[in-house]
Each structure stands twice: as structure tokens, then as C-alpha cells.
Enzyme design. Structure first.
Site, PDB file in Angstrom:
ATOM      1  N   GLY A 367      38.443  46.557  33.211  1.00  0.00           N
ATOM      2  CA  GLY A 367      39.289  47.923  33.456  1.00  0.00           C
ATOM      3  C   GLY A 367      39.888  47.885  35.044  1.00  0.00           C
ATOM      4  O   GLY A 367      39.395  46.828  35.808  1.00  0.00           O
ATOM      5  N   GLY A 369      41.509  50.524  38.228  1.00  0.00           N
ATOM      6  CA  GLY A 369      41.979  51.882  38.817  1.00  0.00           C
ATOM      7  C   GLY A 369      42.229  51.663  40.166  1.00  0.00           C
ATOM      8  O   GLY A 369      42.915  50.680  40.668  1.00  0.00           O
ATOM      9  N   VAL A 374      38.132  45.377  37.646  1.00  0.00           N
ATOM     10  CA  VAL A 374      36.693  44.624  37.220  1.00  0.00           C
ATOM     11  C   VAL A 374      36.922  43.767  36.192  1.00  0.00           C
ATOM     12  O   VAL A 374      37.544  43.917  34.984  1.00  0.00           O
ATOM     13  CB  VAL A 374      35.717  46.121  36.422  1.00  0.00           C
ATOM     14  CG1 VAL A 374      34.578  45.398  36.161  1.00  0.00           C
ATOM     15  CG2 VAL A 374      35.851  47.019  37.629  1.00  0.00           C
ATOM     16  N   LYS A 388      33.609  43.516  40.548  1.00  0.00           N
ATOM     17  CA  LYS A 388      34.506  44.488  40.938  1.00  0.00           C
ATOM     18  C   LYS A 388      34.952  43.771  42.109  1.00  0.00           C
ATOM     19  O   LYS A 388      34.521  43.639  43.149  1.00  0.00           O
ATOM     20  CB  LYS A 388      33.420  45.825  41.096  1.00  0.00           C
ATOM     21  CG  LYS A 388      34.459  46.982  41.419  1.00  0.00           C
ATOM     22  CD  LYS A 388      33.621  48.330  41.643  1.00  0.00           C
ATOM     23  CE  LYS A 388      34.434  49.517  41.975  1.00  0.00           C
ATOM     24  NZ  LYS A 388      33.521  50.558  41.873  1.00  0.00           N
ATOM     25  N   ASP A 485      31.327  61.577  41.894  1.00  0.00           N
ATOM     26  CA  ASP A 485      32.222  61.158  40.952  1.00  0.00           C
ATOM     27  C   ASP A 485      31.833  60.995  39.555  1.00  0.00           C
ATOM     28  O   ASP A 485      32.075  60.059  38.860  1.00  0.00           O
ATOM     29  CB  ASP A 485      33.078  59.995  41.409  1.00  0.00           C
ATOM     30  CG  ASP A 485      34.395  59.804  40.660  1.00  0.00           C
ATOM     31  OD1 ASP A 485      34.989  60.861  39.967  1.00  0.00           O
ATOM     32  OD2 ASP A 485      34.912  58.761  40.815  1.00  0.00           O
TER      33      ASP A 485
END
Length: 599
Positions: A367, A369, A374, A388, A485
Site C-alpha cells: 500500500g 499514501g 509499505v 514502511k 487517525d
């Protein structure tokens, strides 16, 4: 604290599940002779079984009584809830006289319309000095045949192994429903040096239930052994109802309606599915209250020492004394030495991480962002990890990574993703986490292809575990932590659908002498508490609001029509009340004014 109340409310909901499929009669026998345990969905007598294929017929004309499968002559010896049943089945015989003439032949057939012979728990065995043993059968319309050969000149060469000299054995094909055991002889025993081996034998037998030896051969010869145990696989459904768990959950006769039970796909060739108790529970998942909570505190008296262990449904928590941190699984002395010790194990070499990710190959990306990407990595010990990596030259992201390390150093909880290590010997920091294999909660509840539909009980379980993790952050760490978050993309699920809260880059510590902190507003729109957005005053209520959005997502609800849009895949007449209760809880969490949040 807010999440303490949320956890209690969710646990109450989980423990008030609607009634499950169970025997209609209260006068069902639970045993028959040597069959000492007959668990539902099986049953003896009318209204005691799930459907006719689970009928156990008890013949009381013998002493002791004998149990038979349905109305067949298959004697049932034991039944387990993991999908296996042990029956007795005849040994095949093929016998000759000293003139090489056949004098006896018995080749029993087994017809299993709704069951299969286990390929993992049985062996096919052939015995004799001139033996060709075959097992022929069907899986659906496909025909199978396999076998083995055993030969010798005399019984004098018999030994204790089944390796082809007087005895041979092989595995049987997966998913056999109907089969016949056939025996032939190449020379009609005419080549045997003595007359003491007139017969061949063959059988399917439960593994480790027959040991080959001269004594066991003699027992077969004098008919002391005529039947042997065999393992069958069973499942809910039949050959006309080959269906996935997803499809089964939509049927009115879905069997896994017990509290804390869920569906499991069958992988042994049987048609249908099994039920199992959720993690932290044990018992019979096919009946109401069949899955009972495992009291971890009672079973392990050392848990939480020197604090106290408090049992929860499917879980436990610790109440720790002063100066001790609650790790979620125990109490650890809170001092600098403990944290320094943890820092030592977090150092991972840059080259090792490059090898683990195949030099950060794009095929390894899990993933990405605003923070970076990651990657999935494989360490030298074959452990899968998530790595990460922040963006190069982004000082803000570097600061967030350092912040995440500081936060996770204080956290050790079963529902918080575990930080395994870090690497700071490069221009961009790298964090290494335990790999969580089943993706994000967001993927499961917003999957447009509907390939994964979370059952209602699983959704409640995930919500409860998330609330427990957040309650731990707010009240059990040495300094309270506000996540900032909370969202469904930051809740990871493992293979057992255990929730793991992740991504602490935006998290903040609130000093214990304060109940709020003025900070730059940060979070994700749609999940962000409006009161925090307008005031910049960060409190634990900020996480409560975000959690309310997650609850709404678990119901698949739009915020502006809270009770109108509910996921049709999770609604049935048995959980309507629970859905409304959770919707009301979500509505309270989503209150614009923090005073209306759950206390």
C-alpha cells in the site's frame, strides 16, 4: 473513560446473539453403547439432529447397544466436531486352497452419498504373500483407482514394517465417496512355500490403528479381526449443495448460528462447510451457548503478575499496579531500562531490508499514501514482515516516523500492530512491523466485488477489539495516547479476523495532568472530529468520533441516513435489534458535541 464504556456495550451486544439451530427435542440421548458422545448436529431420535444425514440410529437389541449411521449397517465408534467420524468397516478377504483354487472371497463396498473417506487420517493396506490390492471408487462422477502389491515366499520373512514384503500400504485419493476393495493373486498362492498363507487381505484403516506383524496376520487369518476403524469426513451440506461460507450464510438453514461461532470452508474434498468457535471460545459451535468463553485467567495463574487478570468474553485484560505498564498480555515495570532494552532489539540492517524486499520491488508494495509506501518483506528466517518507507526528502514524514517509534515503544497490546524493528542508517527511516495477512477492514467492508462478506458476529468482534485497543491507549499506557487517525484503512485483520490497530504517525501523548492538548489539527476528512477540527483541542473524544465512523462503516451506513442504509448481507430477522443498538451507539459517537459521546 469513553472507550471503557464502549467496550462494555459492544461485549454486551456480542453476548446477546439470537437463538441458534439446535435440537428441537429436550429428550435427546447423548450416547449409545460404545459411542459415548453424540454432539449436535448429530442426534439420536426424532427432532434431535440437524437433518436426516446426521441421524444416529441406536440398536438396543445388542448388549451393549450399537450406534449406526442413519439406517445403514455402518457402526459409528466416535464423532468429533472438527469434521471427522470413526466407523467400523469389513476387511476384504481372498483365500485359496493348496490346489491354487479360490475357496473364499469377500470384497465389501462402501457407499457414502453424504460423506467422504478421509485421505489424511486413513491408510490403504494390503497383506499377504501373493497380493494385488486395489481400492476403486468415485468422487462425484470421476472414477479413481489405486493400489499396492505385497509378495513373499514364506511367512518366515515377515517383519514389523509394511514395506512390500508381506504387507504394503498407500494413501487413498482425496474425496472418495464410494469405493470397493478388490483383491487378486498373480499365482493363486501356488508359489508359496508352505500352506500357512492361504489368504490375501486388504482394508482402509485409521492411521496407527493397525500394526503389521505375524500376530496381526494370524488374527486376520483366524477371523479375530474382521472389522477395523476407518475415518469419514463430514460437513454441513451435501453433494447437491456445494457452496462457500459466503453463500451458506444467506441460507435459512445456516448452521453456524451459535454464539461466538463462525463458518469454515471445507478443504478435504467434502461438500459443504464446518462451524467453529471464535478465538477465545471453545465447545459446540452448532448450538446456542455452545461456544463457551475460555477463562484465560483461571487456566494460567501467572498472567498479569504482579497485577490482576480480568477475564473478558474471548479475551482477557490486566489490571496493573502503580509503576507498571499494561502490555495487554501482562504487567511490565515502567522504567527507562525497560524501554532501552526494547530499543536494542529494534536495530535492523539496511542491507537485510533490501534483500527482504528484493530491493524494494514494486511487486512487493502492499500500500502507499502521503507517507510513502509499505512493502512486504521476507526475512532470512522466512518471517513475513511489513516494511514502511517514507518519502525521500520529506522532513515532515521523517518526524512522523520518529513519532511512531516513540509511541509504539510504549505499546504492547494484542490488538495493536507490533513494531518489530527500525532502520535509521539511511536518509529515509524504515519501520518494520509484523505482517498482517488479511488486509484492511476497509477492503472487507467496501469490497465492490463482494468476494468477502464479514458476518455480523465478526463485525461485532472486530469493533470490540478495536475499542479495547483504543481504551488501552487512552487509559492503560504510562502516558495516555490519542491515535488521531482511527479509520478502517488503519485497522488490519489477520487470518482469524483479529483486529490490529496501526499507523501511529499522527498520534500524540497527553500528559497525565491534562485532559486535552492544543495541537495542529491532523486526521482524515470524513473521520475527523468536527469539534477538534474547529477548536484544535485534542482529547480522547477525538478518537471516539472517528471510531463512530468505523462503526457506521461496519454497518455500511451513510452518516446522513443512519438507519436507512444497512448492508443487506448482514441483516436477518435475528440481528435486527443488535443492528439498531450498534447504530444508536455509532450515532452517539458521531455527536458533534463531545458531551453527547458515550461517557
Amino acid at each position: 473513560m469513553a472507550f471503557g464504556i464502549l467496550v462494555v456495550l459492544l461485549i454486551v451486544l456480542v453476548t446477546t446473539t439470537a437463538p441458534a439451530a439446535q435440537p428441537l427435542s429436550s429428550n435427546c440421548n447423548s450416547s449409545c453403547g460404545d459411542l459415548t458422545f453424540v454432539p449436535y448436529p448429530f442426534g439420536i431420535g426424532e427432532d434431535c439432529y440437524f437433518n436426516p444425514k446426521f441421524l444416529i440410529t441406536c440398536n438396543y437389541s445388542t448388549k451393549p447397544p450399537k450406534a449406526f449411521l442413519m439406517e445403514s449397517n455402518l457402526n459409528v465408534k466416535s464423532i468429533s466436531l472438527d469434521g471427522e467420524m470413526v466407523i467400523e468397516h469389513f476387511v476384504s478377504r481372498d483365500c485359496y486352497n493348496n490346489k491354487a483354487e479360490r475357496v473364499e472371497r469377500r470384497m465389501p463396498r462402501l457407499w457414502l452419498q453424504n460423506y467422504t473417506a478421509s485421505s489424511t487420517s486413513n491408510k490403504f493396506v494390503g497383506i499377504g504373500c501373493d497380493t494385488r490390492a486395489l481400492v476403486e471408487g468415485y468422487r462425484g462422477e470421476d472414477r479413481y483407482a489405486t493400489g499396492c502389491i505385497s509378495s513373499c515366499d514364506s511367512l518366515n520373512v515377515f517383519n514389523e514394517s509394511c514395506s512390500g514384503v508381506g504387507c504394503c500400504q498407500i494413501s487413498i485419493p482425496r474425496g472418495l465417496q464410494n469405493f470397493t476393495i478388490k483383491l487378486t493373486s498373480y499365482y493363486n498362492h501356488s508359489g508359496i512355500l508352505d500352506d500357512s498363507n492361504p489368504c490375501n487381505y486388504a482394508f482402509v484403516v485409521k492411521e496407527n490403528e493397525f500394526n503389521f506383524s505375524l500376530e496381526s496376520f494370524k488374527a486376520l487369518e483366524n477371523k479375530t479381526i474382521e472389522m477395523l476403524p476407518m475415518v469419514l469426513n463430514w460437513a454441513i451440506g451435501n453433494e447437491d449443495q456445494v457452496e462457500s461460507c459466503e453463500a451458506a450464510k444467506k441460507r435459512v438453514d445456516y448452521a453456524c448460528k451459535g454464539r461466538y461461532s463462525d463458518c469454515v470452508e471445507v478443504k478435504d474434498g467434502s461438500a459443504g462447510y464446518h462451524c467453529r468457535c471464535l478465538t477465545g471460545f471453545q465447545g459446540n459451535p452448532y448450538i446456542l451457548d455452545g461456544c463457551q468463553d475460555i477463562d484465560e485467567c483461571k487456566n494460567n495463574l501467572t498472567l498479569c503478575k504482579p497485577g490482576n487478570c480480568l477475564n473478558l468474553p474471548g479475551n482477557w485484560t490486566c489490571k496493573c499496579p502503580k509503576r507498571y505498564n499494561n502490555t495487554g498480555t501482562g504487567c511490565t515495570l515502567n522504567n527507562a531500562g525497560y524501554q532501552s532494552e526494547k530499543l536494542v532489539i529494534f536495530c535492523i540492517a539496511l542491507e537485510e531490508l533490501k534483500r527482504a524486499t528484493n530491493n524494494y520491488d514494486e511487486d512487493r508494495v502492499l500500500g502507499e499514501g502521503g507517507f510513502g509506501k509499505v512493502y512486504k518483506g521476507i526475512l532470512p528466517n522466512n518471517e513475513a514482515v511489513a516494511i514502511k518507507k517514507s518519502k525521500i526528502g520529506d522532513e515532515t514524514q521523517t518526524a512522523q516516523f520518529i513519532n511512531e517509534i516513540i509511541m509504539l515503544l510504549q505499546i504492547n497490546h494484542r490488538n495493536v500492530v507490533k513494531l518489530l524493528g527500525c532502520c535509521l542508517e539511511t536518509e529515509v527511516p524504515l519501520l518494520v512491523y509484523k505482517f498482517i495477512s488479511n488486509g484492511t477492514l476497509f477492503h472487507h467492508i467496501h469490497n465492490t466485488r463482494r468476494t468477502s462478506v464479514l458476518a455480523w458476529k465478526l463485525r461485532l468482534k472486530i469493533a470490540t477489539e478495536t475499542a479495547q485497543a483504543l481504551a488501552y491507549l487512552h487509559s492503560a499506557t504510562s502516558t495516555p495516547i490519542i491515535h488521531r487517525d482511527v479509520k478502517s484503512t488503519n485497522i488490519l485483520l489477520d487470518d482469524n479476523y483479529v483486529a490490529n490497530v496501526s499507523d501511529f504517525g499522527a498520534s500524540r501523548l497527553i500528559p497525565i495532568d491534562k485532559n486535552q492538548l492544543t495541537t495542529m489539527v491532523q486526521g482524515t476528512l470524513g473521520y475527523l472530529d468536527p469539534e477538534y477540527f474547529h477548536s484544535s483541542q485534542l482529547t480522547e473524544k477525538s478518537d471516539v468520533y472517528s471510531f463512530g465512523v468505523v462503526l457506521a462503516e461496519l454497518l455500511t451506513i451513510e452518516q446522513n441516513c443512519l438507519f436507512d442504509v444497512v448492508d443487506g448481507d448482514i441483516v436477518d430477522e435475528e440481528n435486527v435489534v443488535e443492528l439498531k443498538q450498534v447504530a444508536n451507539l455509532a450515532k452517539r459517537c458521531l455527536s458533534v458535541k463531545g458531551t453527547k459521546d458515550p461517557p
